[in-house]
Every structure is written in C-alpha cells, then in structure tokens.
Write a protein that holds these residues in place. Structure first.
Motif, PDB file in Angstrom:
ATOM      1  N   GLU A  32      53.791  18.759  48.383  1.00  0.00           N
ATOM      2  CA  GLU A  32      54.833  18.561  49.393  1.00  0.00           C
ATOM      3  C   GLU A  32      56.159  18.207  48.749  1.00  0.00           C
ATOM      4  N   ARG A  33      56.108  17.366  47.727  1.00  0.00           N
ATOM      5  CA  ARG A  33      57.344  16.985  47.037  1.00  0.00           C
ATOM      6  C   ARG A  33      57.982  18.178  46.340  1.00  0.00           C
ATOM      7  N   LEU A  34      57.155  19.034  45.770  1.00  0.00           N
ATOM      8  CA  LEU A  34      57.692  20.191  45.067  1.00  0.00           C
ATOM      9  C   LEU A  34      58.369  21.156  46.036  1.00  0.00           C
ATOM     10  N   VAL A  35      57.796  21.328  47.220  1.00  0.00           N
ATOM     11  CA  VAL A  35      58.415  22.180  48.235  1.00  0.00           C
ATOM     12  C   VAL A  35      59.779  21.614  48.629  1.00  0.00           C
ATOM     13  N   GLU A  36      59.841  20.312  48.893  1.00  0.00           N
ATOM     14  CA  GLU A  36      61.114  19.680  49.251  1.00  0.00           C
ATOM     15  C   GLU A  36      62.130  19.823  48.127  1.00  0.00           C
ATOM     16  N   LEU A  37      61.666  19.664  46.908  1.00  0.00           N
ATOM     17  CA  LEU A  37      62.530  19.762  45.737  1.00  0.00           C
ATOM     18  C   LEU A  37      63.157  21.153  45.638  1.00  0.00           C
ATOM     19  N   ILE A  38      62.311  22.177  45.758  1.00  0.00           N
ATOM     20  CA  ILE A  38      62.800  23.553  45.666  1.00  0.00           C
ATOM     21  C   ILE A  38      63.808  23.855  46.775  1.00  0.00           C
ATOM     22  N   GLU A  39      63.491  23.416  47.992  1.00  0.00           N
ATOM     23  CA  GLU A  39      64.394  23.671  49.122  1.00  0.00           C
ATOM     24  C   GLU A  39      65.731  22.974  48.936  1.00  0.00           C
ATOM     25  N   ILE A  42      51.439  19.768  31.121  1.00  0.00           N
ATOM     26  CA  ILE A  42      52.623  19.725  30.268  1.00  0.00           C
ATOM     27  C   ILE A  42      53.419  18.472  30.622  1.00  0.00           C
ATOM     28  N   SER A  43      54.375  18.125  29.792  1.00  0.00           N
ATOM     29  CA  SER A  43      55.152  16.920  30.034  1.00  0.00           C
ATOM     30  C   SER A  43      55.996  17.065  31.299  1.00  0.00           C
ATOM     31  N   VAL A  44      56.379  15.936  31.890  1.00  0.00           N
ATOM     32  CA  VAL A  44      57.226  15.954  33.079  1.00  0.00           C
ATOM     33  C   VAL A  44      58.542  16.667  32.768  1.00  0.00           C
ATOM     34  N   SER A  45      59.093  16.408  31.585  1.00  0.00           N
ATOM     35  CA  SER A  45      60.357  17.042  31.200  1.00  0.00           C
ATOM     36  C   SER A  45      60.224  18.556  31.144  1.00  0.00           C
ATOM     37  N   ASP A  46      59.128  19.039  30.553  1.00  0.00           N
ATOM     38  CA  ASP A  46      58.919  20.492  30.465  1.00  0.00           C
ATOM     39  C   ASP A  46      58.673  21.090  31.847  1.00  0.00           C
ATOM     40  N   MET A  47      57.944  20.369  32.684  1.00  0.00           N
ATOM     41  CA  MET A  47      57.688  20.844  34.041  1.00  0.00           C
ATOM     42  C   MET A  47      58.998  20.950  34.819  1.00  0.00           C
ATOM     43  N   ALA A  48      59.881  19.957  34.668  1.00  0.00           N
ATOM     44  CA  ALA A  48      61.180  19.987  35.346  1.00  0.00           C
ATOM     45  C   ALA A  48      61.995  21.175  34.873  1.00  0.00           C
ATOM     46  N   THR A  49      61.962  21.444  33.571  1.00  0.00           N
ATOM     47  CA  THR A  49      62.688  22.597  33.012  1.00  0.00           C
ATOM     48  C   THR A  49      62.140  23.897  33.580  1.00  0.00           C
ATOM     49  N   LEU A  50      60.806  23.987  33.673  1.00  0.00           N
ATOM     50  CA  LEU A  50      60.164  25.190  34.214  1.00  0.00           C
ATOM     51  C   LEU A  50      60.571  25.405  35.672  1.00  0.00           C
ATOM     52  N   VAL A  51      60.516  24.353  36.473  1.00  0.00           N
ATOM     53  CA  VAL A  51      60.874  24.455  37.892  1.00  0.00           C
ATOM     54  C   VAL A  51      62.313  24.925  38.039  1.00  0.00           C
ATOM     55  N   LEU A  52      63.233  24.283  37.328  1.00  0.00           N
ATOM     56  CA  LEU A  52      64.645  24.644  37.448  1.00  0.00           C
ATOM     57  C   LEU A  52      64.912  26.062  36.948  1.00  0.00           C
ATOM     58  N   SER A  53      64.265  26.449  35.863  1.00  0.00           N
ATOM     59  CA  SER A  53      64.466  27.801  35.321  1.00  0.00           C
ATOM     60  C   SER A  53      64.046  28.863  36.319  1.00  0.00           C
ATOM     61  N   ILE A  54      62.890  28.675  36.951  1.00  0.00           N
ATOM     62  CA  ILE A  54      62.383  29.661  37.902  1.00  0.00           C
ATOM     63  C   ILE A  54      63.231  29.699  39.169  1.00  0.00           C
TER      64      ILE A  54
END
Length: 211
Positions: A96-103, A167-179
């Motif tokens: 749920e948090r990831l959906v809110e984040l993306i939106e 993966i690390s939180v930092s890498d996950m954040a980078t992946l989310v933002l990149s996509i």
C-alpha cells in the motif's frame, strides 16, 4: 474631544505584503494556470487569479519569464514531495505504501512537466548559447540536490520493511525512482493494461509466477 471618540477602538492599518510574500502569492496563482492554459497564459490572467492588478506583478517580478522561473523553483522544490511521502502511514502494508509513493511521485512529475513545458515553449527562439549553457548547468546542479532529497524521502517510506527486502533500502529507492521516472509522468495512468498497483506488485514480487 468628544467622549464618544475616546470610546472608539483605534484601527490598525493592515501590514502590507513584503516582496517575497507577494512573489509567493503570485506563483501560487500562476501554477494552476500554467497547468491549464500553458505558455500562453498572460500576466493579466495571473493577476486576476491572484486578486491583484497587473502592475503589481511587475513590482515583484521583472517580466513574465521571471514569473515562470519562480514557478519552476516552486514546483521542483523537493520539500513538497518529501512532505507527501512523509505523510504516508508507515503502519500500512509495504504494498500500500509503495502504491501511494508511486502516485505521489507521478503527480509531482505531472505538475513539474506542465511548468517545464510552458517555460520551454515561452523561451526565445534563438537563445544566447552561453546563457542557455549556464541555465542547463544550474538546473543540473539543482536536479542532483533535489533527487537526493526525494531519494531520502523514498528510503523513509521503505525503511520499516527493510528486513523483508533482498536489496538495501537505498538500492530499492533508486530502483523505484528509476522505473517511475523512465515511464514518464503519465505512462501508468494512460496504459490501461498497467495500473499503479500492478507496477508496485512487479517491483516487489518480480514478473515470474510464484516468485
């Protein structure tokens, strides 16, 4: 002096706006117009939306281009998206948090894109090359600073579930933002076959069945 005059309260003159306050008010009035009208928006329209006279704009800004630049500064301020991301309930599920984040990121991208497009179309057809290079360099520096602030805010949303991540939180954040950035500000909304929820599920669980 009449006794009635003594009983009358003394009226204090309202404090006038500072230049910075007036600039902020004008920018807030201009932003929705830029999204709706685009680069053809006039300073008269902005003045009417702000509830002021057109000459008042030019007591705060040199010209319309300076108004647009101030709008760009405001809409790309990382504090806005950080506030939205920090408001996401950490007690809700990671999905749920990831959906809110993306939106939230997509909404910010849409606002930023409208202003960027207006500035690009309103710019002179033959800009000074040195001036253009200076602007591009300044924008790149600010982009790096703002990306770092947004990246930190995304990490804050993901951190409660750090033990679950491969993966690390930092890498996950980078992946989310990149996509999300690579898809563009309207890509998910415009593709009926891809929803924000599906994108979040793909980021968390991959594309393989039973992964």
């Amino acid at each position: 002096m009449d006794s009635n005059d003594q009983d009358q309260p003394v009226r204090k003159r309202a404090r006038g706006m500072s230049v910075e306050e007036r600039r902020a008010m004008i920018v807030q009035a201009a932003l929705p117009l830029l999204a709706e009208v685009g680069p053809s928006v006039t300073t008269l329209q902005i003045a009417r939306a702000a509830g002021i006279s057109e000459p008042t704009i030019f007591r705060a800004f040199a010209d319309k281009n300076e108004v647009l630049q101030a709008c760009l500064e405001e809409v790309t301020d990382p504090e806005h998206i950080a506030v939205e991301l920090n408001a996401i309930d950490t007690d809700s599920s990671l999905e749920e948090r990831l959906v809110e984040l993306i939106e939230a990121i997509q909404a910010q991208g849409k606002r930023t894109g409208a202003v960027l497009n207006a500035i690009r179309l309103a710019s002179p057809p033959n800009p000074n090359l040195n001036e253009m290079k200076d602007r591009q360099a300044a924008f790149h520096r600010k982009w790096v600073e703002r990306y770092a602030a947004v990246h930190a805010a995304v990490c804050g949303v993901l951190e409660p579930d750090e033990p679950r991540l491969r993966i690390s939180v930092s890498d996950m954040a980078t992946l989310v933002l990149s996509i999300v950035f690579s898809l563009g500000r309207n890509a998910v909304a415009e593709q009926e076959s891809i929803t924000t929820k599906q994108l979040a599920d793909l980021l968390l669980n991959g594309a393989l069945k039973g992964a």
